[in-house]
Design an enzyme around this catalytic site. Structure first.
Site, PDB file in Angstrom:
ATOM      1  N   CYS A 113       0.853  -1.190   0.000  1.00 35.63           N
ATOM      2  CA  CYS A 113       0.000   0.000   0.000  1.00 35.63           C
ATOM      3  C   CYS A 113       0.885   1.235   0.000  1.00 35.63           C
ATOM      4  CB  CYS A 113      -0.903  -0.001   1.237  1.00 35.63           C
ATOM      5  SG  CYS A 113      -2.059   1.393   1.256  1.00 35.63           S
ATOM      6  N   CYS A 120      -0.161   1.094  10.255  1.00 41.12           N
ATOM      7  CA  CYS A 120      -0.576  -0.025   9.412  1.00 41.12           C
ATOM      8  C   CYS A 120       0.610  -0.823   8.885  1.00 41.12           C
ATOM      9  CB  CYS A 120      -1.399   0.508   8.246  1.00 41.12           C
ATOM     10  SG  CYS A 120      -2.004  -0.803   7.178  1.00 41.12           S
ATOM     11  N   GLY A 160      -3.902  -2.555   0.877  1.00 40.60           N
ATOM     12  CA  GLY A 160      -4.073  -1.683  -0.287  1.00 40.60           C
ATOM     13  C   GLY A 160      -5.194  -0.688  -0.133  1.00 40.60           C
ATOM     14  N   GLU A 161      -5.183   0.277  -1.032  1.00 44.73           N
ATOM     15  CA  GLU A 161      -6.234   1.293  -1.051  1.00 44.73           C
ATOM     16  C   GLU A 161      -7.112   1.002  -2.279  1.00 44.73           C
ATOM     17  OE1 GLU A 161      -7.746   3.687   0.707  1.00 44.73           O
ATOM     18  OE2 GLU A 161      -8.937   3.831  -1.104  1.00 44.73           O
ATOM     19  N   SER A 192     -13.674  -0.142   2.002  1.00 46.16           N
ATOM     20  CA  SER A 192     -13.045   0.720   3.005  1.00 46.16           C
ATOM     21  C   SER A 192     -11.964   1.574   2.347  1.00 46.16           C
ATOM     22  CB  SER A 192     -12.431  -0.160   4.106  1.00 46.16           C
ATOM     23  OG  SER A 192     -11.790   0.625   5.076  1.00 46.16           O
ATOM     24  N   SER A 215     -11.983   5.302   6.688  1.00 42.85           N
ATOM     25  CA  SER A 215     -11.031   5.190   7.794  1.00 42.85           C
ATOM     26  C   SER A 215     -10.758   6.602   8.301  1.00 42.85           C
ATOM     27  CB  SER A 215      -9.734   4.525   7.303  1.00 42.85           C
ATOM     28  OG  SER A 215     -10.010   3.199   6.950  1.00 42.85           O
ATOM     29  N   ASN A 291      -4.339  -2.811  16.637  1.00 42.33           N
ATOM     30  CA  ASN A 291      -3.385  -3.916  16.733  1.00 42.33           C
ATOM     31  C   ASN A 291      -2.050  -3.246  16.968  1.00 42.33           C
ATOM     32  OD1 ASN A 291      -4.834  -6.413  16.117  1.00 42.33           O
ATOM     33  ND2 ASN A 291      -5.254  -5.382  14.189  1.00 42.33           N
TER      34      ASN A 291
END
Ligand code: SAH
Length: 349
Positions: A113, A120, A160-161, A192, A215, A291
């Protein structure tokens, strides 16, 4: 000669191909049935096709599924994560979640990404490339095989986007909706995005009632830009405006994803700011305790803080849920399995 990949080829195109090779078009529907309803892995399984045809197909075509290089299932048996490798050795992750309301899958739209969000794991090595429509579909088909039951929901929330791979993602969404394919209702598909504003306007024009998930992760530009560099290009004001437009155009409630990072974006100040930007909107806030990303000192807040954040929103009449964690024991956070695989590959070479 390079073989033609069947996965990612719409039925009418396969029919056309078959016609040009003197193969009866109804055979195309049979192949699709094997692929999408019976999760076939190989032409040899397709025993309602004459053997000679199966051999002919295997010479000219490939199912285009790539290969499974790792698969992990959580102890409770509910979550299965798969790492799939394609012809150029590019690997992507996909996750199957067996939930009380059906089987949900999460697919990746890019290998890596480019967005650079600080929390992330998918973005640590940047973006390698977009996935083709067939490679996104192949992930769904591995999950179908693992689930041994129909898939009910799809979320485009893996690595990924998706809006940076717009055409392939849209082809995928349209194709999984087809009856002969996975037959997924548009309302059961969620896309998303970190907020690529012009592409959200495009998506609103497509007339597809899929769920849009933004997001958000911070309600103030300064903090959001620190966590998500894309905010410098498309700031909060523009993201919120396009989300409103999407909700109004599709009559669908927009979901805002908000990861909670201890003492970074979960303070009283952010609660207040979040209430003020979301008040009165057709929206849902999905709170996700982060996370942990140890390198950055990002930790998960205590349960008490998470509860407090949620209750504060609810008191102000803002819909807020806390995401139930699934598969923590197999690191279901996107990008982690792939990163491990890439590290091992680098060590070997
Ligand atoms: N690029 C898209 C989709 C991929 S990320 C997007 O930004 O929405 C899918 C979701 O996982 C996003 O909401 C993302 O912010 C979240 N995510 C990424 N890293 C995470 C982490 N360490 N903990 C919890 N959620 C994370």
């Amino acid at each position: 000669m390079k073989k033609v990949n069947i996965c990612g080829l719409p039925l009418n195109e396969l029919k056309e191909q078959f016609k040009s090779e003197d193969i009866a078009p109804f055979r195309a529907a049979q192949v699709m049935e094997w692929l999408y309803k019976r999760a076939a892995a190989d032409f040899s399984q397709m025993d309602n096709l004459p053997l000679s045809l199966r051999e002919k197909l295997a010479m000219k075509y490939d199912l285009g599924l790539g290969s499974l290089v790792a698969q992990l299932t959580s102890k409770d048996g509910k979550t299965t994560k798969s790492l799939i490798e394609f012809a150029d050795k590019m690997a992507v992750e996909t996750v199957l979640m067996r939930q009380s309301y059906g089987n949900s899958i999460c697919v990746s739209s890019q290998a890596g990404c480019a967005m650079g969000c600080s929390f992330c794991a998918s973005t640590l090595h940047g973006v390698a490339r977009n996935l083709s429509f067939g490679e996104i579909m192949a992930q769904a088909l591995y999950n179908l095989r693992a689930s041994k039951a129909p898939i009910n929901n799809i979320v485009l929330m893996g690595s990924g986007e998706p809006l940076q791979n717009y055409d392939n993602v849209l082809s995928f969404i349209r194709e999984v909706h087809e009856k002969y394919s996975l037959n997924i209702g548009y309302r059961n598909i969620t896309l998303s995005t970190c907020g690529i504003v012009p592409r959200i306007y495009d998506l609103a024009q497509e007339d597809l009632p899929i769920t849009l998930s933004i997001s958000l992760h911070a309600p103030q530009d300064e903090l959001r830009s620190e966590l998500m560099p894309i905010n410098r290009k498309y700031p909060l004001h523009d993201v919120l405006a396009v989300a409103d437009y999407y909700a109004q155009k599709t009559k669908r409630r927009v979901t805002y994803e908000y990861i909670l990072i201890d003492h970074i974006n979960d303070n009283e100040e952010q609660i207040k700011a979040l209430v003020s930007i979301l008040r009165g909107k057709l929206a849902n806030v999905n709170l996700i305790p982060v996370n942990p990303v140890l390198e950055r000192g990002f930790n998960r807040p205590s349960n008490k803080r998470v509860q407090h954040f949620q209750q504060s929103l609810l008191k102000q009449h803002i819909n807020a849920t806390v995401r139930r964690e699934m598969g923590a024991d197999i690191n279901a956070a996107c990008g982690q399995l792939r990163n491990k695989y890439m590290q091992e590959k680098t060590k070997k070479s």
